[in-house]
Design a protein around this motif. Structure first.
Motif, PDB file in Angstrom:
ATOM      1  N   GLY A 127      39.621  42.406 -11.626  1.00 27.09           N
ATOM      2  CA  GLY A 127      38.999  42.375 -10.312  1.00 27.09           C
ATOM      3  C   GLY A 127      37.497  42.365 -10.416  1.00 27.09           C
ATOM      4  N   GLU A 128      36.890  41.581  -9.576  1.00 22.34           N
ATOM      5  CA  GLU A 128      35.448  41.450  -9.620  1.00 22.34           C
ATOM      6  C   GLU A 128      34.754  42.561  -8.850  1.00 22.34           C
ATOM      7  N   ALA A 129      35.317  42.972  -7.725  1.00 21.42           N
ATOM      8  CA  ALA A 129      34.716  44.040  -6.939  1.00 21.42           C
ATOM      9  C   ALA A 129      35.159  45.379  -7.503  1.00 21.42           C
ATOM     10  N   ARG A 130      34.212  46.266  -7.720  1.00 26.04           N
ATOM     11  CA  ARG A 130      34.543  47.576  -8.260  1.00 26.04           C
ATOM     12  C   ARG A 130      34.605  48.562  -7.120  1.00 26.04           C
ATOM     13  N   ALA A 131      35.741  48.619  -6.489  1.00 28.51           N
ATOM     14  CA  ALA A 131      35.927  49.568  -5.406  1.00 28.51           C
ATOM     15  C   ALA A 131      36.108  50.954  -5.999  1.00 28.51           C
ATOM     16  N   GLU A 132      35.343  51.888  -5.535  1.00 29.52           N
ATOM     17  CA  GLU A 132      35.446  53.238  -6.064  1.00 29.52           C
ATOM     18  C   GLU A 132      36.216  54.154  -5.115  1.00 29.52           C
ATOM     19  N   PHE A 133      36.126  53.944  -3.807  1.00 29.17           N
ATOM     20  CA  PHE A 133      36.981  54.653  -2.849  1.00 29.17           C
ATOM     21  C   PHE A 133      37.466  53.624  -1.840  1.00 29.17           C
ATOM     22  N   THR A 134      38.745  53.382  -1.879  1.00 29.11           N
ATOM     23  CA  THR A 134      39.368  52.361  -1.040  1.00 29.11           C
ATOM     24  C   THR A 134      40.369  53.034  -0.118  1.00 29.11           C
ATOM     25  N   LEU A 169      51.216  49.770  11.165  1.00 31.20           N
ATOM     26  CA  LEU A 169      51.352  48.486  11.855  1.00 31.20           C
ATOM     27  C   LEU A 169      50.212  48.242  12.834  1.00 31.20           C
ATOM     28  N   ASP A 170      49.242  49.149  12.878  1.00 29.89           N
ATOM     29  CA  ASP A 170      48.148  49.072  13.841  1.00 29.89           C
ATOM     30  C   ASP A 170      46.797  48.938  13.154  1.00 29.89           C
ATOM     31  N   VAL A 171      45.834  48.407  13.879  1.00 25.61           N
ATOM     32  CA  VAL A 171      44.443  48.389  13.427  1.00 25.61           C
ATOM     33  C   VAL A 171      43.898  49.808  13.571  1.00 25.61           C
ATOM     34  N   VAL A 172      43.154  50.268  12.565  1.00 27.58           N
ATOM     35  CA  VAL A 172      42.549  51.593  12.636  1.00 27.58           C
ATOM     36  C   VAL A 172      41.047  51.495  12.412  1.00 27.58           C
ATOM     37  N   ASN A 173      40.340  52.472  12.954  1.00 30.13           N
ATOM     38  CA  ASN A 173      38.910  52.615  12.724  1.00 30.13           C
ATOM     39  C   ASN A 173      38.725  53.865  11.884  1.00 30.13           C
ATOM     40  N   TRP A 186      31.695  52.840  11.380  1.00 33.13           N
ATOM     41  CA  TRP A 186      33.137  52.714  11.332  1.00 33.13           C
ATOM     42  C   TRP A 186      33.520  51.517  10.494  1.00 33.13           C
ATOM     43  N   TRP A 187      34.622  51.636   9.794  1.00 34.42           N
ATOM     44  CA  TRP A 187      35.265  50.518   9.136  1.00 34.42           C
ATOM     45  C   TRP A 187      36.518  50.209   9.939  1.00 34.42           C
ATOM     46  N   THR A 188      36.713  48.963  10.262  1.00 35.46           N
ATOM     47  CA  THR A 188      37.928  48.550  10.955  1.00 35.46           C
ATOM     48  C   THR A 188      38.872  47.962   9.911  1.00 35.46           C
ATOM     49  N   ILE A 189      40.079  48.514   9.868  1.00 38.03           N
ATOM     50  CA  ILE A 189      41.042  48.106   8.842  1.00 38.03           C
ATOM     51  C   ILE A 189      42.300  47.602   9.541  1.00 38.03           C
ATOM     52  N   GLY A 190      42.624  46.347   9.324  1.00 34.46           N
ATOM     53  CA  GLY A 190      43.816  45.752   9.912  1.00 34.46           C
ATOM     54  C   GLY A 190      45.083  46.306   9.287  1.00 34.46           C
ATOM     55  N   ALA A 191      46.200  46.053   9.939  1.00 39.09           N
ATOM     56  CA  ALA A 191      47.502  46.483   9.421  1.00 39.09           C
ATOM     57  C   ALA A 191      47.725  45.868   8.042  1.00 39.09           C
ATOM     58  N   ASN A 192      48.185  46.680   7.125  1.00 36.61           N
ATOM     59  CA  ASN A 192      48.469  46.252   5.755  1.00 36.61           C
ATOM     60  C   ASN A 192      47.258  45.637   5.053  1.00 36.61           C
ATOM     61  N   GLN A 193      46.081  46.179   5.325  1.00 34.16           N
ATOM     62  CA  GLN A 193      44.840  45.732   4.697  1.00 34.16           C
ATOM     63  C   GLN A 193      44.178  46.917   4.003  1.00 34.16           C
ATOM     64  N   CYS A 194      43.292  46.627   3.069  1.00 35.12           N
ATOM     65  CA  CYS A 194      42.513  47.651   2.366  1.00 35.12           C
ATOM     66  C   CYS A 194      41.030  47.338   2.525  1.00 35.12           C
ATOM     67  N   ARG A 209      37.355  56.730  -9.338  1.00 37.11           N
ATOM     68  CA  ARG A 209      37.915  55.734  -8.414  1.00 37.11           C
ATOM     69  C   ARG A 209      39.137  56.342  -7.740  1.00 37.11           C
ATOM     70  N   TRP A 210      39.311  56.033  -6.459  1.00 37.76           N
ATOM     71  CA  TRP A 210      40.455  56.596  -5.734  1.00 37.76           C
ATOM     72  C   TRP A 210      40.844  55.640  -4.615  1.00 37.76           C
ATOM     73  N   THR A 211      42.154  55.521  -4.388  1.00 41.94           N
ATOM     74  CA  THR A 211      42.662  54.762  -3.253  1.00 41.94           C
ATOM     75  C   THR A 211      43.494  55.696  -2.403  1.00 41.94           C
ATOM     76  N   PHE A 212      43.197  55.706  -1.103  1.00 38.01           N
ATOM     77  CA  PHE A 212      43.925  56.533  -0.146  1.00 38.01           C
ATOM     78  C   PHE A 212      44.767  55.615   0.732  1.00 38.01           C
ATOM     79  N   PHE A 213      46.033  55.950   0.885  1.00 38.76           N
ATOM     80  CA  PHE A 213      46.955  55.144   1.680  1.00 38.76           C
ATOM     81  C   PHE A 213      47.218  55.821   3.012  1.00 38.76           C
ATOM     82  N   LEU A 214      46.791  55.180   4.076  1.00 37.37           N
ATOM     83  CA  LEU A 214      47.005  55.679   5.429  1.00 37.37           C
ATOM     84  C   LEU A 214      48.354  55.159   5.896  1.00 37.37           C
ATOM     85  N   THR A 215      49.313  56.072   6.092  1.00 36.41           N
ATOM     86  CA  THR A 215      50.679  55.660   6.384  1.00 36.41           C
ATOM     87  C   THR A 215      51.101  55.872   7.838  1.00 36.41           C
ATOM     88  N   GLY A 216      50.305  56.608   8.588  1.00 34.99           N
ATOM     89  CA  GLY A 216      50.697  56.910   9.968  1.00 34.99           C
ATOM     90  C   GLY A 216      51.499  58.185  10.065  1.00 34.99           C
TER      91      GLY A 216
END
Length: 131
Positions: A13-20, A26-30, A46-54, A121-128
């Motif tokens: 991967g070219e982008a070095r995401a450190e906190f994703t 199923l909803d857009v979140v801010n 705010w970051w707007t994150i679409g459904a099933n997006q990172c 580096r860390w990835t957090f999964f927002l599940t609802g």
């Protein structure tokens, strides 16, 4: 095998995401994020994150063990909150300090604390569902 695959994904991967943050709802979140920067807490949004997006919300290597997140639906209703009071605004913001939000003209919100286990580096999964 799985660990080797995950390690390969992290090294590629070219982008070095450190906190994703990945929105697995199923909803857009801010999303708003809080962290300690130069001995003071700061919140950004705010970051707007679409459904099933990172989205990569912190691009440099993590230096804090704890990162704080607060998420709302498109109507402004909290869908992820916690027990740590921090400041937000209705529009895009970067706020230094988390004390006396109302007195300083901000909105107080309860952020959810994420323990990154001191990883860089860390990835957090927002599940609802409540984490």
């Amino acid at each position: 095998m799985v660990m080797a695959f995950l390690a390969t994904l992290l090294l590629q991967g070219e982008a070095r995401a450190e906190f994703t943050v990945c929105n697995q709802t199923l909803d857009v979140v801010n999303l708003a994020v809080g962290q300690e920067i130069d001995t003071a807490f700061q919140t950004d949004g705010w970051w707007t994150i679409g459904a099933n997006q990172c989205v990569n919300v912190i691009r440099e290597e993590l230096t804090n063990r704890y990162i704080y997140v607060y998420a709302t639906d498109v109507f402004g209703h909290a869908i992820l909150s916690g027990s740590t009071d921090m400041c937000i605004e209705r529009r895009r913001f970067s706020i230094r300090g988390i004390e006396e939000c109302w007195q300083r003209g901000h909105i107080a919100a309860r952020f959810y604390e994420i323990d990154t286990l001191e990883q860089i580096r860390w990835t957090f999964f927002l599940t609802g569902r409540s984490p």
